[in-house]
Design an enzyme around this catalytic site. Sequence first.
Site, PDB file in Angstrom:
ATOM      1  N   ARG A 198       0.859  -1.182   0.000  1.00 35.33           N
ATOM      2  CA  ARG A 198       0.000   0.000   0.000  1.00 35.33           C
ATOM      3  C   ARG A 198       0.898   1.235   0.000  1.00 35.33           C
ATOM      4  O   ARG A 198       1.898   1.290   0.730  1.00 35.33           O
ATOM      5  CB  ARG A 198      -0.888   0.047   1.251  1.00 35.33           C
ATOM      6  CG  ARG A 198      -2.090  -0.866   1.229  1.00 35.33           C
ATOM      7  CD  ARG A 198      -3.163  -0.416   0.233  1.00 35.33           C
ATOM      8  NE  ARG A 198      -4.324  -1.279   0.251  1.00 35.33           N
ATOM      9  CZ  ARG A 198      -4.480  -2.393  -0.489  1.00 35.33           C
ATOM     10  NH1 ARG A 198      -3.524  -2.777  -1.324  1.00 35.33           N
ATOM     11  NH2 ARG A 198      -5.582  -3.097  -0.403  1.00 35.33           N
ATOM     12  N   GLU A 203      -3.995   7.077  -4.571  1.00 31.83           N
ATOM     13  CA  GLU A 203      -4.425   6.496  -5.849  1.00 31.83           C
ATOM     14  C   GLU A 203      -5.781   7.041  -6.261  1.00 31.83           C
ATOM     15  O   GLU A 203      -6.639   7.223  -5.405  1.00 31.83           O
ATOM     16  CB  GLU A 203      -4.492   4.967  -5.714  1.00 31.83           C
ATOM     17  CG  GLU A 203      -3.130   4.351  -5.490  1.00 31.83           C
ATOM     18  CD  GLU A 203      -3.178   2.826  -5.361  1.00 31.83           C
ATOM     19  OE1 GLU A 203      -4.220   2.216  -5.673  1.00 31.83           O
ATOM     20  OE2 GLU A 203      -2.157   2.255  -4.960  1.00 31.83           O
ATOM     21  N   HIS A 239      -1.302  -0.291  -9.727  1.00 37.09           N
ATOM     22  CA  HIS A 239      -1.887  -1.225  -8.749  1.00 37.09           C
ATOM     23  C   HIS A 239      -2.404  -2.493  -9.436  1.00 37.09           C
ATOM     24  O   HIS A 239      -3.610  -2.773  -9.424  1.00 37.09           O
ATOM     25  CB  HIS A 239      -3.019  -0.539  -7.968  1.00 37.09           C
ATOM     26  CG  HIS A 239      -3.392  -1.265  -6.707  1.00 37.09           C
ATOM     27  ND1 HIS A 239      -3.808  -0.624  -5.578  1.00 37.09           N
ATOM     28  CD2 HIS A 239      -3.414  -2.586  -6.405  1.00 37.09           C
ATOM     29  CE1 HIS A 239      -4.069  -1.505  -4.626  1.00 37.09           C
ATOM     30  NE2 HIS A 239      -3.844  -2.708  -5.116  1.00 37.09           N
TER      31      HIS A 239
HETATM   32  C1  8YV Z   1      -6.723  -5.824  -5.078  1.00 35.12           C
HETATM   33  C2  8YV Z   1      -5.090  -5.508  -3.160  1.00 35.12           C
HETATM   34  O1  8YV Z   1      -6.661  -5.560  -6.409  1.00 35.12           O
HETATM   35  O2  8YV Z   1      -6.332  -7.296  -2.256  1.00 35.12           O
HETATM   36  C3  8YV Z   1      -5.685  -6.293  -2.054  1.00 35.12           C
HETATM   37  O3  8YV Z   1      -5.474  -5.884  -0.901  1.00 35.12           O
HETATM   38  O4  8YV Z   1      -4.335  -4.651  -2.940  1.00 35.12           O
HETATM   39  C4  8YV Z   1      -5.331  -5.703  -4.581  1.00 35.12           C
HETATM   40  O5  8YV Z   1      -4.452  -6.635  -5.080  1.00 35.12           O
HETATM   41  C5  8YV Z   1      -7.703  -4.880  -4.457  1.00 35.12           C
HETATM   42  O6  8YV Z   1      -7.558  -4.741  -3.100  1.00 35.12           O
HETATM   43  C6  8YV Z   1      -9.105  -5.275  -4.761  1.00 35.12           C
HETATM   44  O7  8YV Z   1      -9.991  -4.665  -3.873  1.00 35.12           O
END
Ligand code: 8YV
Length: 328
Positions: free
Chosen positions: A243, A272, A290
């Site tokens: 993140r 983002e 992402h």
């Molecule tokens: C997803 C992510 O695309 O799962 C996660 O925490 O960061 C990502 O890979 C995203 O969160 C989907 O909501």
Amino acid sequence: MPQKKPVVVVTRKLPDVIETRMMELFDARLNLADKPFSKNELMEAVKDADVLVPTVTDRIDASVLAAAGPNLRLVANYGVGVDNIDLASARSKGITVTNTPGVLTEDTADMAMALILAVPRRIAEGERVMRTGDWPGWSPTWMLGHRINGKRLGIVGMGRIGQAVARRARAFGMAIHYHSRRPISEQVEQELEATYWESLDQMLARVDIVSVNCPHTPATYHLLSARRLKLLQPHAYVINTSRGEVIDENALTRMLENRQIAGAGLDVFENEPAVNPKLLNLDSVVLLPHMGSATIEGRISMGEKVLVNIQTFIDGHTPPDRVIETMF
Ligand code: 8YV
């Protein structure tokens, strides 16, 4: 009498096969246009929903949860990170939260490894040269990067994804160092020949590449602060597939601009989809939108997890991926 199907609000377009099953099982309200919900739309949606299926692009904060009607009992997040959800508010309202762990581990680790290779070996830069037609032809001293083999990788957060990155990096001949709240099991540590650092500061000062693989929580916000980034060696690279909030993006950008570190590979950003515009001008960074878990296989598995979590909950059992605040 057949029971009324629960109202399940899905905030983004999901793979067709998942949406179809949602429609079969539930009174699913899909977002076929995939237009992200505004805050007002979220507040409206939770009024009648039994279950909300949000993603990383929805902030399910205290005010959204306060607007929820009495039926909302489950927030089944489509994603493993739950920093988009105010877990304390959900708990105080008796709303269960679930996520989708495990199924995106390998894809995210692949992307981290891709960035670990791409940044020191200047892959994106080389690709740009080809596309602009600026290749002057081979030369022994042009476009030199740095070798991966034999370098030290410092993994911040040695959970599922961190360990999956470590396994890949081992295969590329890297030495594994890690910082986590707790050391991993001795067996896995031995298998990875990994070195545990209780002190993140100490680890940062000694490694060649840092990979951020911890979740974003209040405790990890700006874990890589301006002060800590300054501990890195000037030849170090920073990779982030977790993140954006875990790194002080402005401080990182300043250090990259001033060449106080060698480069960065970033799949995630603090605000983002906004990206610090100064990053766009730097050849020493590889930027991705992402896409760590963006495989069709992964996205279907995430959807299957959401379906199981909802169905189990509706059947009156504890869903398999129930999120407990202390896990984060
Ligand atoms: C997803 C992510 O695309 O799962 C996660 O925490 O960061 C990502 O890979 C995203 O969160 C989907 O909501």
